[in-house]
Design a protein around this motif. Structure first.
Motif, PDB file in Angstrom:
ATOM      1  N   MET A 177       0.837  -1.200   0.000  1.00 57.28           N
ATOM      2  CA  MET A 177       0.000   0.000   0.000  1.00 57.28           C
ATOM      3  C   MET A 177       0.879   1.260   0.000  1.00 57.28           C
ATOM      4  O   MET A 177       0.589   2.224  -0.715  1.00 57.28           O
ATOM      5  N   HIS A 186      -5.094   3.152  -6.168  1.00 56.12           N
ATOM      6  CA  HIS A 186      -5.906   2.538  -5.108  1.00 56.12           C
ATOM      7  C   HIS A 186      -6.089   1.048  -5.403  1.00 56.12           C
ATOM      8  O   HIS A 186      -5.875   0.195  -4.538  1.00 56.12           O
ATOM      9  N   ASN A 193      -4.263  -2.207  -3.292  1.00 55.45           N
ATOM     10  CA  ASN A 193      -5.130  -3.213  -2.683  1.00 55.45           C
ATOM     11  C   ASN A 193      -4.921  -4.585  -3.321  1.00 55.45           C
ATOM     12  O   ASN A 193      -4.912  -5.601  -2.631  1.00 55.45           O
ATOM     13  N   ALA A 209      -4.816  -4.134   3.716  1.00 59.83           N
ATOM     14  CA  ALA A 209      -5.325  -3.264   2.655  1.00 59.83           C
ATOM     15  C   ALA A 209      -6.666  -2.659   3.041  1.00 59.83           C
ATOM     16  O   ALA A 209      -6.903  -1.461   2.832  1.00 59.83           O
ATOM     17  N   GLU A 210      -7.533  -3.472   3.628  1.00 65.31           N
ATOM     18  CA  GLU A 210      -8.852  -2.969   4.011  1.00 65.31           C
ATOM     19  C   GLU A 210      -8.750  -1.933   5.130  1.00 65.31           C
ATOM     20  O   GLU A 210      -9.377  -0.870   5.064  1.00 65.31           O
ATOM     21  N   SER A 269      -7.057   1.272   3.696  1.00 63.99           N
ATOM     22  CA  SER A 269      -7.960   1.973   2.773  1.00 63.99           C
ATOM     23  C   SER A 269      -9.084   2.667   3.515  1.00 63.99           C
ATOM     24  O   SER A 269      -9.405   3.828   3.237  1.00 63.99           O
ATOM     25  N   GLU A 313      -9.571   6.740   3.739  1.00 63.13           N
ATOM     26  CA  GLU A 313     -10.810   7.387   3.285  1.00 63.13           C
ATOM     27  C   GLU A 313     -11.495   8.133   4.419  1.00 63.13           C
ATOM     28  O   GLU A 313     -12.080   9.199   4.201  1.00 63.13           O
ATOM     29  N   ASP A 367     -13.301   5.913  -4.821  1.00 60.99           N
ATOM     30  CA  ASP A 367     -12.048   5.372  -4.287  1.00 60.99           C
ATOM     31  C   ASP A 367     -12.291   4.009  -3.632  1.00 60.99           C
ATOM     32  O   ASP A 367     -11.530   3.065  -3.843  1.00 60.99           O
ATOM     33  N   GLN A 368     -13.345   3.913  -2.838  1.00 62.17           N
ATOM     34  CA  GLN A 368     -13.641   2.650  -2.159  1.00 62.17           C
ATOM     35  C   GLN A 368     -14.013   1.558  -3.163  1.00 62.17           C
ATOM     36  O   GLN A 368     -13.686   0.392  -2.955  1.00 62.17           O
ATOM     37  N   ASN A 370     -10.779   0.378  -4.407  1.00 61.24           N
ATOM     38  CA  ASN A 370     -10.141  -0.417  -3.350  1.00 61.24           C
ATOM     39  C   ASN A 370     -10.703  -1.837  -3.333  1.00 61.24           C
ATOM     40  O   ASN A 370      -9.949  -2.820  -3.300  1.00 61.24           O
ATOM     41  N   ARG A 386      -8.827  -5.436  -4.062  1.00 59.03           N
ATOM     42  CA  ARG A 386      -8.806  -6.450  -2.991  1.00 59.03           C
ATOM     43  C   ARG A 386      -9.458  -7.739  -3.413  1.00 59.03           C
ATOM     44  O   ARG A 386      -9.089  -8.818  -2.963  1.00 59.03           O
TER      45      ARG A 386
END
Length: 121
Positions: A34, A54, A58, A72-73, A76, A80, A96-97, A100, A104
């Protein structure tokens, strides 16, 4: 009978948790992935490339295993949340999410790659 049951439960527990010792190393490697994606994003300084970085960060982290996916979660979500305080709108955070989660879950980060981004990234 109790001994047989105890042995059976022990075997099942050991089998399901056999890889627990790898989790911290995977998490640390995922955090490095990351960080590398973040550094590359800053270095590239390329317009509309943040979703690609992003997804790439991930993706790379999640490829390390459950620990990397967890890192990563967490990273992230924290990023955010912190950036959410500075934003007035929420549309960029949602995008962005999405990037992500895409990374992932094993999606190809190049899905978000902008045209013209140098090949070194």
């Amino acid at each position: 009978m109790k001994l047989i049951l105890a042995v059976l439960v022990l075997v099942l527990l050991v089998e399901t948790q056999a890889q627990w010792y790898r989790f911290p190393g995977q998490a640390a490697g995922g955090a490095r992935d990351m960080w590398r994606a973040y550094q590359d994003m800053r270095d590239a300084n390329y317009q509309n490339s943040d979703k690609y970085f992003h997804a790439r960060g991930n993706y790379d982290a999640a490829q390390r295993g459950p620990g990397g996916r967890w890192a990563a979660e967490v990273i992230s979500d924290a990023r955010e949340a912190v950036q959410g305080f500075a934003r007035h709108g929420n549309s960029d955070a949602a995008a962005d999410q999405e990037a992500n989660r895409w990374g992932r879950n094993g999606g190809d980060p190049n899905h978000y790659r902008p045209k013209g981004l140098p090949d070194q990234y």
